[in-house]
Design a protein around this motif. Structure first.
Motif, PDB file in Angstrom:
ATOM      1  N   GLN A 242     -12.135   0.475  39.089  1.00 36.05           N
ATOM      2  CA  GLN A 242     -10.723   0.385  39.695  1.00 36.05           C
ATOM      3  C   GLN A 242     -10.535   1.804  40.323  1.00 36.05           C
ATOM      4  OE1 GLN A 242      -7.629  -0.717  36.630  1.00 36.05           O
ATOM      5  NE2 GLN A 242      -6.243   0.879  37.359  1.00 36.05           N
TER       6      GLN A 242
ATOM      7  N   ARG B  71     -14.121  -6.724  39.230  1.00 32.93           N
ATOM      8  CA  ARG B  71     -14.508  -6.875  38.085  1.00 32.93           C
ATOM      9  C   ARG B  71     -15.638  -7.969  38.532  1.00 32.93           C
ATOM     10  NH1 ARG B  71     -13.979  -7.570  32.310  1.00 32.93           N
ATOM     11  NH2 ARG B  71     -12.075  -6.595  32.404  1.00 32.93           N
TER      12      ARG B  71
ATOM     13  N   GLN C  74      -8.832  -3.187  41.702  1.00 28.77           N
ATOM     14  CA  GLN C  74      -9.752  -3.534  40.691  1.00 28.77           C
ATOM     15  C   GLN C  74     -10.651  -4.638  40.789  1.00 28.77           C
ATOM     16  OE1 GLN C  74      -9.184  -5.700  36.656  1.00 28.77           O
ATOM     17  NE2 GLN C  74      -8.560  -3.488  36.180  1.00 28.77           N
TER      18      GLN C  74
END
Length: 884
Positions: free
Chosen positions: A500, A529, A527
């Motif tokens: 992030q 992931r 962000q």
């Protein structure tokens, strides 16, 4: 045995063969030793017809036969005047290379055992105060760059061991200052992980390991030195090093502090490339290895580096357009303070013969500050020769950063009752946090051809940025023996990472006198992931002379990129097949061949993904691209090593090839006034091909003792794809280089090292063929060490560099002359008074130039000028009591 008359002396003839294959062993050393003597009376080497000693005095002797790859043999013989003694000697092959030779024979410079090359330190000329780095720079195929990073045959050295024990965790450069006097030999081989060593299954590796074997008597020793230096003005240097060798405890500690760009750290710097700016440094490293019996081993490494650098630069960049070009001239001043403190720890516990536990942890703290001011002007030049100033820019930027990273890995390894059946489980965790604050100030003025102000862009803002990341993973690996030669490997790997980056920017408010107006353009929360699952299987043949590994993996990756300001969510998934193959052959006559192929994917970094413009340079604005896909690389390498058993000349040849799908590259858009915008994109068509060969040889001395040379040839070809104004630009490159290295010693008085290199480069650009370039670069270095009367030693090095013409860039030449003179003082010569001179010709202008797809670039910076330094040094050495 058969007798024959021959004057008043005896003759000894013999043949040496392999006890297994019964083939003749050529190149074996045969030594005839008198009773109670370790110095050979006669010495020769075997050929296809064996060996012969003529004119042997009557008496009894010891006949010693030494051959690489065989157990040495010693035979008692007795001869009578006029006799001819004929012998047939069968040598038994050995698994391990001969480690200790009790006779004073000429040292073998290089030998091969399996996939390992071993370099004998005694075969290379070294000055009395030489360090590991001095020896590495003489080894064929080994390169040490200006920052101390080591490569072998073009591949990074990521692990350095001492007597088979890994010692330098996280920073192999800490080993460079090891005293060369402790080194008997250096082994080079492909890096093997602890997991592969435990299972016995070979693995693919793109890196190399160096194993330092110490001399007899140095297994338990204390060595160290301290020094203090003073130069003209305020120049200074001080530091010391301490090394403890041992089977149960090893220690290496080093401290340096100076404001002379690391030109002297107890010895003169081996880097002849000038550094940009004026640098002061305080750095230390501590490495410890402690063993408690055979069960518990602990490794610790703590490094610290505190650098401050001031740079004044003058740069020019010529960018070529279709009908015109842009000439940018820039003046800059920067102050950089950088602090890094990495700590690495590893604990290995052998619970019993079947179970092993290993915990590896690292913590890295860093702090950096950067202040920079620039002024630049851009001229638009027409092909007709007319031109005008199209823009001027002034910038003042600051940036303060602080961050910490933590990684942990716990491994459990288990052997079952059946040999070769193993189970290994690994848990991994890492986290990173960082904070930075900074300010941007820039004023960009754009002008019309008439000189009238046409456009003005003003940026004055402050920002705060916070980054954090977490990563978790686990690997489960199982090996099953199918027979004595074949095994099956199965593995499952899962890893999840979350990164992030939050940045908030505020414009300057002239009414309030503060930075309180939010700036949406350079503010963003982002962000990323990623979750990856991989299943792998491999079929392995394990045998010393012939082994291979054929494997295939299946990988599924899920990417989630979330941009909160503005709100956007990009979800991607990828499925890849990951093939791999390796082959190792131990051929006859000291030849080895290896082949490695594998494919792997690389995810884009968060700064390549985050759609946030970087306004620190208003003439070159960079931003990320959240639509980026992962790249996939196919990599192939081949290596052949051979050593001539007669003269120990060696030849190493390697071929490397790589092809990348979805390569992440910059896409550049040229705007009026010379402004460039860059965003990362995926492209196809990038590939690299390369080949290298290194031939090492002896010259001008009996059996090449301490007179060695190497000749290296490197050829490469590549195709790089980038985008300019939305159009693909193919840059095809070709380079060819020849490097010669010679080391010569005349007794103990004179030592000389000569290096010479020539490099030809050719670049062709699809969008601007008029910018195609070809150039020749040349370099040469001469190093001399000469011992004068009264115990005075003189050292000097001279380096000459020439960069040939490249397109519109003219040829440039520079030279650097360094010298030192020292005398050892007092009993034992432990003290040393030294006078060092750097850049005595004061001829280096620290000028660099380069060319790209549509530009040429030149840069000149300030540097440390001619300098004299007086140093006082103290060295000590304490050997184990039984070896003194």
């Amino acid at each position: 045995m058969q007798l024959a008359a021959f004057s008043q002396h005896a003759v000894i003839q013999g043949k040496v063969c392999d006890s297994v294959s019964l083939s003749a062993v050529e190149g074996a050393d045969v030594l005839l030793l008198a009773p109670k003597s370790h110095k050979p009376l006669l010495q020769t080497r075997t050929g296809s017809k064996g060996f012969v000693f003529k004119k042997v005095p009557e008496g009894s002797y010891g006949l010693v036969v030494l051959a690489m790859g065989f157990v040495h043999d010693t035979l008692p013989v007795w001869v009578k005047s006029g006799d001819t003694l004929r012998l047939a000697i069968a040598l038994r092959p050995q698994e391990n290379e001969l480690s200790d030779v009790v006779v004073k024979a000429a040292p073998r410079p290089v030998s091969i055992r399996g996939d390992t090359l071993s370099f004998n330190a005694a075969a290379y000329a070294l000055r009395p105060d030489a360090q590991l780095e001095d020896l590495l720079r003489q080894l064929p195929g080994v390169e040490v760059d200006k920052d101390g990073n080591i490569t072998y045959m073009g591949k990074r050295v990521d692990k350095i061991m001492i007597n088979g024990q890994e010692f330098f965790l996280g920073n192999t450069k800490s080993a460079n200052s090891l005293p060369a006097e402790i080194i008997a030999s250096i082994e080079a081989f492909s890096t093997r992980s602890n997991a592969a060593t435990f299972s016995g299954i070979r693995e693919n590796s793109e890196t190399h390991t160096l194993n330092i074997k110490t001399k007899k008597g140095m297994e338990e020793a204390w060595l160290g030195s301290v020094y203090g230096s003073k130069g003209q003005d305020n120049n200074y240097a001080a530091g010391g090093t301490l090394t403890k060798l041992g089977k149960e405890l090893m220690l290496k500690a080093n401290l340096i502090t100076n404001n002379i760009n690391n030109r002297f750290t107890g010895v003169e710097s081996k880097s002849y490339t000038p550094q940009a700016g004026l640098q002061s440094t305080t750095a230390w490293d501590v490495n410890v290895m402690k063993k408690w019996g055979d069960k518990l081993t602990a490794n610790l490494a703590f490094n610290g580096n505190d650098e401050k650098t001031e740079v004044l630069e003058s740069a020019g960049r010529r960018t070529f357009l279709t009908d015109s070009s842009l000439q940018e001239n820039r003046q800059g001043h920067s102050l950089v303070a950088d602090k890094k403190y990495p700590f690495n720890f590893r604990l290995t516990y052998n619970a019993n013969e079947r179970n092993q536990w290993e915990l590896a942890s690292s913590v890295t703290y860093n702090q950096a500050g950067n202040r920079r001011e620039d002024t630049a002007a851009i001229q638009t030049l027409q092909h007709s020769g007319a031109g005008y100033t199209s823009s001027r820019v002034q910038t003042r930027n600051t940036d303060e950063q602080e961050g910490i990273g933590i990684t942990n890995q716990l491994d459990w390894r288990h052997r079952f009752g059946r040999p070769g059946r193993t189970l290994q489980w690994s848990l991994r965790q890492s986290s990173q946090t960082g904070n930075s604050t900074g300010s941007l100030y820039s004023l960009l003025n754009g002008y019309a051809p008439t000189g009238a102000l046409q456009q003005q862009t003003f940026v004055h803002q402050q920002y705060q940025q916070h980054t954090k990341g977490q990563q978790y993973g686990s690997v489960l690996t199982y090996t099953e023996p199918l027979s004595q030669l074949y095994s099956l490997l199965l593995a499952y790997n899962v890893i999840t990472s979350v990164q992030q980056n939050d940045k908030a920017s505020y414009d300057y408010d002239s009414l309030t006198g503060g930075f309180n107006t939010p700036t949406p353009l350079t503010s963003n929360r982002f962000q990323n992931r990623n979750t990856t699952h991989m299943v792998e299987g491999a079929f392995v043949r394990n045998e010393r002379k012939f082994n291979y590994n054929l494997g295939l993996g299946w990988q599924y990756s899920l990417f989630n990129n979330i941009s909160f300001l503005p709100n956007r969510h990009i979800r991607q998934h990828f499925t890849n097949l990951l093939p791999k193959a390796s082959l190792n052959l131990l051929l006859r006559n000291g030849k080895t061949f290896s082949l490695n192929y594998f494919g792997y994917s690389t995810a884009p970094a968060i700064d390549q993904l985050q759609p946030l413009p970087d306004l620190s340079n208003p003439l070159f604005v960079k931003s990320g691209n959240p639509d980026l896909r992962q790249s996939f690389r196919h990599s192939l390498s081949l290596m052949l090593n051979t050593v001539n058993k007669k003269n120990y000349n060696g030849l190493s040849m390697g071929i490397d090839a790589s092809f990348v799908r979805n390569q992440i590259v910059p896409s550049i858009t040229l705007l009026p006034g010379g402004v460039q915008q860059q965003q990362f994109v995926n492209v196809n068509g990038n590939y690299q091909l390369g080949a290298a060969a290194v031939y090492s040889f002896g010259f001008a001395g009996k059996q090449g003792k301490k007179n060695r040379g190497s000749l290296q040839s490197i050829v490469s070809h590549g195709n790089d794809v980038s985008l300019i104004n939305g159009r693909p630009n193919h840059t095809r490159s070709f380079s060819w280089a020849e490097n010669l290295r010679l080391s010569y010693s005349l007794g103990t008085k004179l030592m000389a090292i000569v290096t010479s290199g020539n490099r030809f480069t050719l670049y062709r650009y699809s969008l601007s063929p008029q910018q195609n370039t070809r150039s020749w670069n040349h370099n040469a270095t001469l190093y001399l060490n000469y011992e004068l009367p009264l115990g005075i030693t003189l050292q000097s090095s001279y380096t000459w560099l020439r960069m040939g013409t490249s397109g519109l860039l003219p040829a440039q030449s520079s030279s650097v002359l360094n010298a030192a003179i020292y005398k050892r003082l007092f009993a034992g010569g432990k003290w040393q008074l030294r006078l060092s001179g750097f850049d005595l010709l004061n001829a280096n202008r620290n000028f660099t130039q380069s060319a790209g797809a549509n530009y040429i670039y030149t840069r000149q910076t300030n540097q440390l000028q001619r300098m004299l330094l007086v140093s006082l040094l103290y060295n000590f050495k304490i050997l184990h009591a039984s070896e003194r």
